[in-house]
Design an enzyme around this catalytic site. Structure first.
Site, PDB file in Angstrom:
ATOM      1  N   HIS A  53      -0.469  10.912  -1.579  1.00 23.41           N
ATOM      2  CA  HIS A  53      -2.627  10.679  -1.351  1.00 23.41           C
ATOM      3  C   HIS A  53      -3.581  11.980  -1.331  1.00 23.41           C
ATOM      4  CE1 HIS A  53      -5.850   9.803   1.947  1.00 23.41           C
ATOM      5  NE2 HIS A  53      -5.734   8.033   0.589  1.00 23.41           N
ATOM      6  N   HIS A  96       0.693  -1.272  -0.034  1.00 21.89           N
ATOM      7  CA  HIS A  96       0.076  -0.061   0.062  1.00 21.89           C
ATOM      8  C   HIS A  96       1.275   1.324   0.316  1.00 21.89           C
ATOM      9  CE1 HIS A  96      -3.137   3.113   2.086  1.00 21.89           C
ATOM     10  NE2 HIS A  96      -3.178   2.737   1.121  1.00 21.89           N
TER      11      HIS A  96
END
Ligand code: G3P
Ligand code: MG
Length: 261
Positions: free
Chosen positions: A63, A21
């Site tokens: 992100h 991730h």
């Protein structure tokens, strides 16, 4: 979209069971090239990362919509040109050993994937109001950058971004990303011609995974950090497990790779 085409495209499945991730999970500053070093160290062969656009349309990895949490910059990422973003420190927030780590471009991430033999799940993460252009430019950019290696799997929470990606690069595999899988998931994945469905593992159940796979789709579960939960999901037939704990989740603790759907 006909079922037969879905089945044909998802039967050829080049991706491993475990996915790191945000490049390196919690072992490196998220969405940076330092994460690739951690993947190599722990034998990971696939990364997930978040891609968006600078004000001048450079494709890069980040992100959040804003810069504060993971860089020493301030404000909205979409308000900054790449020259400003490239100068930021994107590693010191995690520890002094990562000071000087930079935000990578999508091109730099592609180079590392090629060098290290790592596949990519590119999550299209548009800044607010930039869904369509981000989907278009990420998909067309990825198609150019990943010519000699395993093609990346594109995903997004944004229907608009994924539709634009489909139109810009139809041959790249797409996965629709949900937190909780909605009741009309099948309509959505068919409209976007997806080969996979990505969801928070918290909302997955064995019958739901079976239903999704019976529709000819692969399943990615995020973010799974507990080995026992990863084993359970693998037994259900979850094809990809996206984790922050690349140091504790290993391929050999999971059941054999799932058969083609
Ligand atoms: O793509 C899986 C996962 O990355 C989605 O959540 O917020 O970590 O991008 P997030
Ligand atoms: Mg992501």
């Amino acid at each position: 979209m006909e079922d037969g085409i879905h089945r044909a495209s998802s039967a050829v499945w080049p991706y491993p069971r475990l996915v790191a991730h945000r490049c390196g999970g919690t072992l490196a500053p998220e969405n940076t090239l330092a994460g690739f070093d951690a993947c190599v160290q722990y034998g990971y062969r696939m990364v997930e990362f978040d891609a968006k656009l600078s004000a001048d349309n450079q494709l890069f990895l980040l992100h959040d919509d804003t810069l504060e949490r993971t860089t020493n910059g301030h404000g909205a990422a979409a308000d900054h040109k790449w020259q400003e973003l490239a100068a930021l420190d994107a590693g010191a927030w995690l520890g002094p050993q990562f000071a000087g780590t930079r935000l990578p471009t999508l091109a730099e991430a592609a180079e590392r994937c090629a060098r290290d033999g790592i596949a990519a799940n590119i999550e299209i993460k548009p800044c607010p109001g930039r869904d369509e252009i981000t989907g278009t430019l990420v998909a067309s950019g990825a198609q150019k950058l990943w010519q000699e290696q395993t093609p990346p799997l594109l995903s997004s929470f944004s229907y608009e971004a994924l539709a634009a990606a489909r139109d810009a690069a139809p041959s790249l595999r797409r996965g629709m990303l949900f937190e909780e899988v909605p009741a009309d998931w099948l309509r959505i994945v068919r409209e976007l011609d997806c080969v996979s469905l990505h969801a928070s593992h918290r909302y997955l159940s064995e019958p739901l995974v079976a239903e999704i796979r019976a529709a000819g789709l692969r399943v990615l579960a995020y973010t799974v950090n507990d080995p026992a939960r990863a084993q359970e999901l693998a037994q259900w037939g979850v094809d990809m497990i996206c984790t922050d704990r690349i140091d504790t989740l290993h391929h050999d603790m999971l059941s054999a790779p799932a058969n083609p759907v």
